[in-house]
Design an enzyme around this catalytic site. Structure first.
Site, PDB file in Angstrom:
ATOM      1  N   ASP A  65       0.837  -1.200   0.000  1.00  0.00           N
ATOM      2  CA  ASP A  65       0.000   0.000   0.000  1.00  0.00           C
ATOM      3  C   ASP A  65       0.875   1.255   0.000  1.00  0.00           C
ATOM      4  O   ASP A  65       1.666   1.478   0.910  1.00  0.00           O
ATOM      5  CB  ASP A  65      -0.892  -0.002   1.256  1.00  0.00           C
ATOM      6  CG  ASP A  65      -1.842   1.174   1.292  1.00  0.00           C
ATOM      7  OD1 ASP A  65      -2.975   1.027   0.825  1.00  0.00           O
ATOM      8  OD2 ASP A  65      -1.430   2.254   1.790  1.00  0.00           O
ATOM      9  N   TYR A  70       2.794   9.725  -0.076  1.00  0.00           N
ATOM     10  CA  TYR A  70       3.878   9.118   0.717  1.00  0.00           C
ATOM     11  C   TYR A  70       5.260   9.424   0.123  1.00  0.00           C
ATOM     12  O   TYR A  70       6.279   9.142   0.747  1.00  0.00           O
ATOM     13  CB  TYR A  70       3.714   7.594   0.817  1.00  0.00           C
ATOM     14  CG  TYR A  70       2.442   7.107   1.476  1.00  0.00           C
ATOM     15  CD1 TYR A  70       1.586   7.964   2.163  1.00  0.00           C
ATOM     16  CD2 TYR A  70       2.100   5.756   1.420  1.00  0.00           C
ATOM     17  CE1 TYR A  70       0.423   7.504   2.746  1.00  0.00           C
ATOM     18  CE2 TYR A  70       0.934   5.283   2.006  1.00  0.00           C
ATOM     19  CZ  TYR A  70       0.092   6.159   2.664  1.00  0.00           C
ATOM     20  OH  TYR A  70      -1.057   5.680   3.236  1.00  0.00           O
ATOM     21  N   LYS A  95      -2.827   5.994  -4.280  1.00  0.00           N
ATOM     22  CA  LYS A  95      -3.928   6.927  -3.990  1.00  0.00           C
ATOM     23  C   LYS A  95      -3.633   8.303  -4.579  1.00  0.00           C
ATOM     24  O   LYS A  95      -2.467   8.699  -4.633  1.00  0.00           O
ATOM     25  CB  LYS A  95      -4.107   7.079  -2.461  1.00  0.00           C
ATOM     26  CG  LYS A  95      -4.047   5.776  -1.698  1.00  0.00           C
ATOM     27  CD  LYS A  95      -4.250   5.971  -0.208  1.00  0.00           C
ATOM     28  CE  LYS A  95      -3.944   4.687   0.544  1.00  0.00           C
ATOM     29  NZ  LYS A  95      -2.516   4.452   0.840  1.00  0.00           N
ATOM     30  N   HIS A 128      -7.667   9.667  -1.873  1.00  0.00           N
ATOM     31  CA  HIS A 128      -7.055   9.622  -0.531  1.00  0.00           C
ATOM     32  C   HIS A 128      -7.935  10.275   0.551  1.00  0.00           C
ATOM     33  O   HIS A 128      -8.051   9.758   1.658  1.00  0.00           O
ATOM     34  CB  HIS A 128      -5.688  10.311  -0.586  1.00  0.00           C
ATOM     35  CG  HIS A 128      -4.710   9.803   0.412  1.00  0.00           C
ATOM     36  ND1 HIS A 128      -3.367   9.653   0.146  1.00  0.00           N
ATOM     37  CD2 HIS A 128      -4.861   9.399   1.696  1.00  0.00           C
ATOM     38  CE1 HIS A 128      -2.746   9.200   1.213  1.00  0.00           C
ATOM     39  NE2 HIS A 128      -3.634   9.037   2.178  1.00  0.00           N
TER      40      HIS A 128
END
Ligand code: A2P
Length: 299
Positions: A65, A70, A95, A128
């Site tokens: 994931d 990120y 996302k 997200h």
């Protein structure tokens, strides 16, 4: 007869008997998703993320994931290519971040994610965070614009499943009314913060709930009840939290770069929390809540 066979298979699928760390949940489109995933948030891009992904795959994780936010999709892609498994054996999620909402920006963000990942397709692509009513008068249009992009990517085979993260029922409903039910909703879910109303709504509509921060980012690990139960079941507190997720049919995405904890977080299938103990955990007052959805105004 077919119904009976299906019922038996479904009850076995949801029961503990056949659960191992390769067990899956069914998605609304008939595909399946692993019950436990490897979360990569806060791991630095490049080698650190690549090494973490390789270690996770070696430990047995099949769901990786990540997210544009990120800032480690390049490392995730490196890890996937170097891990020794065929791409088809992995389930990769990314996302689109909140600044990229709406049809056009979501499309651009998706292509940028794919370039960084170096992959041909994603298994799951999520919005997200929703645009929220308290911040945006056009919140519905923004969310529906992103959702239209995801539906097109899905129809074109660029992603095998689509869904959302941090969407409460009032944000899910307009997407559902637009003709397609999100297959996944990834939300904060851990003992002390189980968002029951949202989970019940999702599960009643066939939406798989994924738990981000299933350990409350360590904040719940000192809780007396969880420590009492960890001693009783001879498991770690983290394992009690993750097993509790699974017994709620919630997919857990713990994150760690520590090899022992990586293995421990997958070793969840040899014990069962009793109904009484499940209810005690469920009844915990709010504990370990991140406060993050207040920050990003999901409500
Ligand atoms: P570390 O990477 O040092 O193992 P969450 O998944 O809820 O966001 O929590 C992540 C945090 O929990 C990380 O700080 C991670 O630290 C820690 N963690 C992950 N697995 C375990 C475990 N089995 N026992 C204790 N701490 C854990």
């Amino acid at each position: 007869m077919i119904d009976l066979v299906t019922m038996i298979l479904v009850s076995l699928e949801y029961g503990s008997l056949v659960m191992d760390h390769f067990a899956t949940y069914p998605l609304l489109n008939g595909l399946t998703i692993p019950r436990v995933g490897f979360g990569t948030s806060q791991i630095a891009d490049g080698e650190p993320t690549a090494e973490a992904v390789i270690a996770a795959v070696k430990a047995g994780y099949r769901l990786i994931d990540t997210a544009a936010r990120y800032n480690n999709e390049t490392g995730v892609g490196m890890g996937i290519r170097a891990c020794g498994l065929d791409r088809s054996e992995l389930f990769v999620t990314s996302k689109v971040w909140g600044t990229e909402r709406g049809y056009e920006k979501t499309m651009v963000s998706f292509e940028a994610s794919m370039d960084r990942l170096g992959l041909d397709y994603l298994d799951l692509f999520l919005i997200h965070w929703p645009a929220c009513e308290s911040k945006y008068t056009d919140w519905k249009e923004q969310n529906l614009g992103s959702w239209r992009a995801l539906k097109e990517l899905y129809a074109a085979g660029r992603v095998k499943a689509i869904g959302v993260a941090n969407f409460m029922p009032k944000y899910l409903q307009p997407l559902m009314d637009d003709g397609m039910v999100p297959m996944v909703n990834q939300i904060e879910f851990h003992p002390g913060y189980m968002q029951k109303e949202c989970v019940d709504f999702c599960q009643a509509n066939g939406i798989v709930v994924e738990a981000w921060s299933p350990l409350g980012r360590r904040r719940v690990l000192d809780h007396p009840l969880l420590n009492e139960l960890a001693a009783k079941y001879e498991k770690s507190v983290a394992q009690v939290c993750l097993r509790w997720c699974l017994q709620h049919n919630v997919l857990a995405i713990p994150k760690t770069v520590n090899p022992e904890r990586l293995a421990q977080n997958l070793d969840l299938f040899g014990f069962e929390i009793t109904d009484v103990d499940m209810a005690r955990i469920d009844a915990m007052p709010e504990y370990g809540y991140s406060g993050i959805d207040r920050k990003f105004s999901a409500n």
